[in-house]
Every structure is written in C-alpha cells, then in structure tokens.
Design an enzyme around this catalytic site. Structure first.
Site, PDB file in Angstrom:
ATOM      1  N   ARG A 178      -4.035  17.395   5.319  1.00 55.02           N
ATOM      2  CA  ARG A 178      -2.607  16.936   4.796  1.00 55.02           C
ATOM      3  C   ARG A 178      -1.967  16.049   5.983  1.00 55.02           C
ATOM      4  NH1 ARG A 178      -2.982  22.619   4.482  1.00 55.02           N
ATOM      5  NH2 ARG A 178      -2.999  23.276   2.478  1.00 55.02           N
TER       6      ARG A 178
ATOM      7  N   LYS B 279       2.829   2.546   1.393  1.00 60.31           N
ATOM      8  CA  LYS B 279       1.764   2.656   0.155  1.00 60.31           C
ATOM      9  C   LYS B 279       0.416   2.857   0.132  1.00 60.31           C
ATOM     10  CE  LYS B 279       5.016   0.340  -3.317  1.00 60.31           C
ATOM     11  NZ  LYS B 279       5.050  -0.549  -4.436  1.00 60.31           N
TER      12      LYS B 279
ATOM     13  N   GLU C  18       3.334 -14.319  -1.124  1.00 60.38           N
ATOM     14  CA  GLU C  18       4.011 -13.282  -0.711  1.00 60.38           C
ATOM     15  C   GLU C  18       4.937 -13.623   0.152  1.00 60.38           C
ATOM     16  OE1 GLU C  18       4.004 -10.368  -2.521  1.00 60.38           O
ATOM     17  OE2 GLU C  18       1.781 -10.257  -3.492  1.00 60.38           O
TER      18      GLU C  18
ATOM     19  N   LYS D 211       9.746  -7.471   5.495  1.00 54.54           N
ATOM     20  CA  LYS D 211       9.278  -6.125   4.808  1.00 54.54           C
ATOM     21  C   LYS D 211       9.646  -4.988   5.504  1.00 54.54           C
ATOM     22  CE  LYS D 211       5.761  -3.962   2.096  1.00 54.54           C
ATOM     23  NZ  LYS D 211       4.505  -3.908   1.450  1.00 54.54           N
TER      24      LYS D 211
ATOM     25  N   GLU E 164      11.299   3.022  -2.963  1.00 54.49           N
ATOM     26  CA  GLU E 164      11.320   2.024  -3.664  1.00 54.49           C
ATOM     27  C   GLU E 164      12.387   2.484  -4.869  1.00 54.49           C
ATOM     28  OE1 GLU E 164       7.590   0.976  -5.844  1.00 54.49           O
ATOM     29  OE2 GLU E 164       7.959  -1.116  -5.355  1.00 54.49           O
TER      30      GLU E 164
ATOM     31  N   ARG F  32      14.031  -1.868  -2.348  1.00 50.34           N
ATOM     32  CA  ARG F  32      12.765  -2.273  -2.110  1.00 50.34           C
ATOM     33  C   ARG F  32      12.388  -3.066  -3.528  1.00 50.34           C
ATOM     34  NH1 ARG F  32       7.944   1.540   0.499  1.00 50.34           N
ATOM     35  NH2 ARG F  32       6.382  -0.010   0.048  1.00 50.34           N
TER      36      ARG F  32
ATOM     37  N   ASN G 135       9.504  -7.168  -5.552  1.00 54.96           N
ATOM     38  CA  ASN G 135       8.797  -7.269  -7.026  1.00 54.96           C
ATOM     39  C   ASN G 135       9.014  -8.539  -7.562  1.00 54.96           C
ATOM     40  OD1 ASN G 135       7.096  -4.965  -7.163  1.00 54.96           O
ATOM     41  ND2 ASN G 135       8.915  -3.678  -7.618  1.00 54.96           N
TER      42      ASN G 135
ATOM     43  N   HIS H 111       6.668 -10.453  -9.733  1.00 60.59           N
ATOM     44  CA  HIS H 111       5.433  -9.717  -9.975  1.00 60.59           C
ATOM     45  C   HIS H 111       5.612  -9.203 -11.576  1.00 60.59           C
ATOM     46  CE1 HIS H 111       4.816  -9.700  -5.625  1.00 60.59           C
ATOM     47  NE2 HIS H 111       4.005  -8.823  -5.864  1.00 60.59           N
TER      48      HIS H 111
ATOM     49  N   HIS I 162       2.300  -9.459 -12.778  1.00 59.84           N
ATOM     50  CA  HIS I 162       1.252  -8.445 -13.260  1.00 59.84           C
ATOM     51  C   HIS I 162       1.019  -8.569 -14.837  1.00 59.84           C
ATOM     52  CE1 HIS I 162       2.976  -5.373 -10.081  1.00 59.84           C
ATOM     53  NE2 HIS I 162       1.920  -6.175  -9.635  1.00 59.84           N
TER      54      HIS I 162
ATOM     55  N   HIS J 242      -4.145 -11.935  -7.375  1.00 57.02           N
ATOM     56  CA  HIS J 242      -2.866 -11.265  -7.403  1.00 57.02           C
ATOM     57  C   HIS J 242      -1.802 -12.487  -6.914  1.00 57.02           C
ATOM     58  CE1 HIS J 242       0.531  -8.605  -7.064  1.00 57.02           C
ATOM     59  NE2 HIS J 242       0.625  -8.922  -5.880  1.00 57.02           N
TER      60      HIS J 242
HETATM   61  N1  LIG Z   1      -0.362  -0.995  -0.169  1.00 59.90           N
HETATM   62  C1  LIG Z   1       0.404  -1.940  -0.871  1.00 59.90           C
HETATM   63  O1  LIG Z   1       1.770  -2.155  -0.412  1.00 59.90           O
HETATM   64  C2  LIG Z   1      -0.334  -3.318  -1.436  1.00 59.90           C
HETATM   65  C3  LIG Z   1       0.415  -4.422  -1.403  1.00 59.90           C
HETATM   66  C4  LIG Z   1      -0.380  -5.508  -1.707  1.00 59.90           C
HETATM   67  C5  LIG Z   1      -1.774  -5.262  -2.248  1.00 59.90           C
HETATM   68  N2  LIG Z   1      -2.273  -4.132  -1.914  1.00 59.90           N
HETATM   69  C6  LIG Z   1      -3.408  -3.868  -2.437  1.00 59.90           C
HETATM   70  O2  LIG Z   1      -4.350  -4.788  -1.708  1.00 59.90           O
HETATM   71  C7  LIG Z   1      -5.713  -5.056  -2.422  1.00 59.90           C
HETATM   72  C8  LIG Z   1      -6.109  -6.296  -2.149  1.00 59.90           C
HETATM   73  O3  LIG Z   1      -6.041  -6.688  -0.704  1.00 59.90           O
HETATM   74  P1  LIG Z   1      -6.918  -8.022  -0.075  1.00 59.90           P
HETATM   75  O4  LIG Z   1      -6.262  -9.274  -0.873  1.00 59.90           O
HETATM   76  O5  LIG Z   1      -6.749  -8.233   1.210  1.00 59.90           O
HETATM   77  O6  LIG Z   1      -8.495  -7.718  -0.820  1.00 59.90           O
HETATM   78  P2  LIG Z   1      -9.404  -7.239  -0.063  1.00 59.90           P
HETATM   79  O7  LIG Z   1      -9.380  -6.200   0.988  1.00 59.90           O
HETATM   80  O8  LIG Z   1     -10.598  -7.125  -1.249  1.00 59.90           O
HETATM   81  O9  LIG Z   1     -10.203  -8.463   0.830  1.00 59.90           O
HETATM   82  C9  LIG Z   1     -10.570  -9.725   0.156  1.00 59.90           C
HETATM   83  C10 LIG Z   1     -11.873  -9.935   0.852  1.00 59.90           C
HETATM   84  O10 LIG Z   1     -11.964 -10.672   2.068  1.00 59.90           O
HETATM   85  C11 LIG Z   1     -12.803 -10.378   2.771  1.00 59.90           C
HETATM   86  N3  LIG Z   1     -12.077 -10.212   4.139  1.00 59.90           N
HETATM   87  C12 LIG Z   1     -11.364  -9.238   4.621  1.00 59.90           C
HETATM   88  N4  LIG Z   1     -11.082  -9.941   5.869  1.00 59.90           N
HETATM   89  C13 LIG Z   1     -11.535 -11.108   6.069  1.00 59.90           C
HETATM   90  C14 LIG Z   1     -11.702 -12.071   7.059  1.00 59.90           C
HETATM   91  N5  LIG Z   1     -10.811 -11.819   8.156  1.00 59.90           N
HETATM   92  N6  LIG Z   1     -12.294 -13.150   6.941  1.00 59.90           N
HETATM   93  C15 LIG Z   1     -13.466 -13.044   5.975  1.00 59.90           C
HETATM   94  N7  LIG Z   1     -13.338 -12.248   4.951  1.00 59.90           N
HETATM   95  C16 LIG Z   1     -12.529 -11.142   5.223  1.00 59.90           C
HETATM   96  C17 LIG Z   1     -13.112  -8.945   2.375  1.00 59.90           C
HETATM   97  O11 LIG Z   1     -14.314  -8.321   2.749  1.00 59.90           O
HETATM   98  C18 LIG Z   1     -13.100  -9.047   0.732  1.00 59.90           C
HETATM   99  O12 LIG Z   1     -14.317  -9.565   0.419  1.00 59.90           O
HETATM  100  C19 LIG Z   1      -5.541  -4.769  -3.687  1.00 59.90           C
HETATM  101  O13 LIG Z   1      -6.079  -3.256  -4.015  1.00 59.90           O
HETATM  102  C20 LIG Z   1      -3.875  -4.427  -3.997  1.00 59.90           C
HETATM  103  O14 LIG Z   1      -3.731  -3.307  -4.875  1.00 59.90           O
HETATM  104  C21 LIG Z   1      -1.484  -3.136  -1.540  1.00 59.90           C
HETATM  105 ZN   LIG Z   2       2.276  -8.693  -4.468  1.00 58.06          ZN
END
Ligand SMILES: NC(=O)c1ccc[n+]([C@@H]2O[C@H](COP(=O)([O-])OP(=O)(O)OC[C@H]3O[C@@H](n4cnc5c(N)ncnc54)[C@H](O)[C@@H]3O)[C@@H](O)[C@H]2O)c1
Ligand SMILES: [Zn+2]
Length: 358
Positions: free
Chosen positions: A122, A144, A186, A228, A238, A242, A246, A249, A253, A266
């Site tokens: 939990r 999130k 962003e 943020k 949200e 908040r 978007n 977005h 999306h 994205h």
């Molecule tokens: N929780 C939230 O509020 C929120 C907001 C935006 C996006 N997201 C989520 O985030 C995800 C996308 O995140 P992302 O774009 O960071 O992708 P990711 O975590 O897949 O990273 C992208 C790539 O970069 C590599 N990588 C990471 N750090 C590195 C570094 N310092 N040097 C070289 N390579 C590196 C990773 O291994 C991966 O191959 C999605 O699943 C999305 O839904 C969540």
């Molecule tokens: Zn976004």
C-alpha cells in the site's frame, strides 16, 4: 544546483535540479527522511549502462544497500508482466514499508516503478531520478503513475507523489538528438500557457539549450518543473487548473492515436498539436496572429514539426478525439490561449475544431 519544495501538504517534497545531482542522491534521500537500508533501484538497460553504477555508489555512500532491477528499454516495459517483475524484485530485496524505490530513467521507468511503489504494501517511498528531457521537465513530478493495459495506454494507474525528485541535467548529454528535442515541446508549452517571459527567454536562449549548455539546461529544467509544481500543488487530481497542462495534447493525442501518419514521438505530436491549438486560439479566443506565429517559429527552431502530416483526414482525427479522456458529448474540452502566457479551457465541437484546422 537549484532546489525547491512542491507544496502538497503531507505529500510535500523537494526537487533538486543540477549537473552532478545524481551523485548526491543518497544524501538527499536521507535528508528527505528515507531511513531504511534496503532499497531497490529500477532502471532500464540503457540507463543502467550509463548511470547505474553511479546511482548505486551514491546510495551506498550513505549506508543504503541497493539492489537493482533492469527492465528492457521502451514503452513495452509499462506492462503487467514487467510490473510483476518489479514486485518480485521488491520482495527479493526484502523491502518493507520503510523501504524505498528509486526510479532511474525516463518516463517509462518513472511510471512503472512509481505504480509499483504506490501499490507495494500500500505504498513505499518513491524517489524519481529522471534522465530524459521528457521525464525531467514533465513526468518525474506530479504524481501520475501507470502501466498500460493491452488495449489502452496508462489505463491502470494511481496518483502517488514521490518523496524526492533529483534531476541531474548532465545526464541529458547522452540523450539522442531526437529524444532531446522532443522534450522541448513540453518546455515551450509551459511558456505558452503560463509564462510569456519564458517564451522570450527561449527565443533568445534556444541555441544554448540546443548546444546542451549545462547552465541553460539547469535553468530551463528548473523553471519547467517549478511551473508544473505550481499547477500540481493547486490541483493534484486534474479537476481544474491542471487541465491547462494539456495544451496541444488533444490534437497531439489524436495524431498519435490515428495510425498511418508515421511514427511521431509524443513531443512531436504535441508540437503539431500546439500549432493547431494556436490557430484555434486565434480564431476563438483572441490570441493575436503575431503571438501565434512567435510560438510556431519557436517550435520550428527547436527542430519540431509544426504542420499536420500530409494526407491527414478529418474523420480519422475525430474518431481519435472521440476516445479522448476529455471528451464531452460531440466535442471535447480544449485548451486555448487568449494571449501568450495565459490559457483557458473551452468546450469545442469536433466540427468547430475541424473547421479551423482544415
Ligand atoms: N507520469 C506523467 O505525468 C507522464 C508525463 C509524460 C509522459 N509520461 C510517460 O513517459 C513515457 C515516455 O518517457 P520518455 O520519453 O522518457 O521515454 P523512455 O523512458 O522510454 O526513454 C526513452 C529512451 O531513452 C533512453 N534513455 C533514458 N535516459 C537516457 C539518457 N540519459 N541517455 C541516453 N538514453 C537515455 C531510454 O533507455 C529509452 O530507450 C511514456 O510512457 C509516457 O506515458 C508520463
Ligand atoms: Zn505531454
């Protein structure tokens, strides 16, 4: 290094942004009240190779006994199967309720490890150590967490605040160019919706950012996270303010969801979505043509796409928008700008949206 607090009552926590912050993670975690010995680092294999050892050493230096779980890089790891591996690793590491999970990586690792931390016993403490631009300016903060259902992205999730965020901007040096630029969408968004002077500073400082000048990166990441944090602190779940996060977005999306347009990251889809929202803002909310053009130019200079892909079709776009979480009947709650640095939401019909995009 820059440090600030996210004011969330009993979930209040610190955010540290700076080159080299990774090596201070252990001390910062102790200062944040994480007392346990047994902790788990969750990372992906790319990030493990680059930063795993340093993260482990930083934790060991203050007496933590970290174990590490490496998952495969990429969105595929936000799955039930990988989540189960995280739980297995938590049990194998003998994490109890005083334990902690350190999410070292991009948004994928942050969302996955975050959801595991939210649900294991939990809830155990979560430390976000974002290493991508997307994670450093967006996903590491806000609480999130989620994994994907085979039929829908981020369907299974929880709001769960981290105990600490440590963003080491030096880790951005190893990001591939496309992933680096993606995150700038962003950043530009924060300027567009709430900080007109930031847009001006980006206009002047973009070349330093694109060169990945450490001082410029620290300033940009800290300012983005601070914005943020301000919004999240006023609306953790949200329901209200908040929503303006978007911006860009809804159309973004829809572009991501309607296949056949090529594979946008994205941030690239959001960039196009912001230009589209700029047009709608001009037509329906009083944004000046000059300000809409400034934003579009900045997005283009950041190396991001601005135009709808060739051959895009309105009906496919509407089909995708119908699946949007913000849909309301025959329309969607859309974020618009009435001026640069100020956003509002308005319900727009799909017909209205299409009329201004075509
Ligand atoms: N929780 C939230 O509020 C929120 C907001 C935006 C996006 N997201 C989520 O985030 C995800 C996308 O995140 P992302 O774009 O960071 O992708 P990711 O975590 O897949 O990273 C992208 C790539 O970069 C590599 N990588 C990471 N750090 C590195 C570094 N310092 N040097 C070289 N390579 C590196 C990773 O291994 C991966 O191959 C999605 O699943 C999305 O839904 C969540
Ligand atoms: Zn976004």
């Amino acid at each position: 290094m820059r440090t600030f607090r996210v004011e969330l009552g009993s979930d209040a926590h610190s955010v540290h942004v700076g080159a080299g912050a990774l090596d201070l993670t252990g001390r910062l975690a102790r200062e944040a009240g994480i007392a346990a010995g047994r902790v788990l680092i969750v990372t992906d294999s790319n990030v493990a190779r680059l930063y795993g050892e340093r993260a482990g050493a930083a934790l060991e230096s203050v007496g933590f006994a970290p174990r590490t779980l490496e998952v495969a890089p990429g969105e595929q790891s936000k799955s039930f199967a990988t989540l189960e591996r995280v739980y297995d690793a938590m049990i194998a590491a003998e994490l109890d309720r005083s334990g902690a999970v350190f999410a070292l990586g991009g948004g994928v690792v942050g969302d996955l490890a975050g959801y595991a931390a939210a649900t294991y016993m939990r809830g155990v403490a979560l430390v976000q150590i974002p290493t991508t631009m997307v994670a450093q300016v967006d996903s590491a903060l806000g609480g999130k967490t989620a994994v994907n259902h085979p039929r829908a992205k981020n369907l299974i999730g929880a709001f769960y605040q981290p105990r600490l965020v440590v963003a080491d901007v030096a880790t951005l040096q190893s990001l591939p160019e496309r992933e680096f630029r993606e995150g700038l969408a962003e950043v530009i968004k924060y300027g567009a919706i709430m900080d007109a002077p930031m847009v001006e500073e980006l206009e002047h400082g973009l070349s330093a950012i694109l060169r990945r000048d450490p001082v410029a990166l620290e300033q940009m990441v800290a300012r983005s996270l601070h914005h943020k944090a301000t919004i999240v602190a006023s609306d953790t779940r949200e329901d209200g303010l908040r929503k303006i996060l978007n911006y860009g977005h809804t159309a973004g999306h829809a572009l991501e969801a309607s296949s056949g347009y090529g594979n946008f990251l994205h941030g690239e889809a959001v960039a196009i979505g912001m230009v589209a929202a700029g047009k709608l803002s001009q037509a329906l909310a009083g944004l000046s043509a000059a300000e809409a053009e400034r934003l579009e130019r900045l997005i283009a200079r950041a190396g991001l796409p601005t135009a709808m892909p060739a051959g895009w079709r309105g009906e496919e776009f509407v089909r995708a928008m119908r699946l949007d979480k913000k849909r309301a009947g025959d329309g969607v709650e859309f974020v618009l700008l009435d001026r640069l640095g100020h956003a509002l939401t308005r319900k727009l019909s799909f017909a209205e949206i299409l009329a201004h995009l075509e």
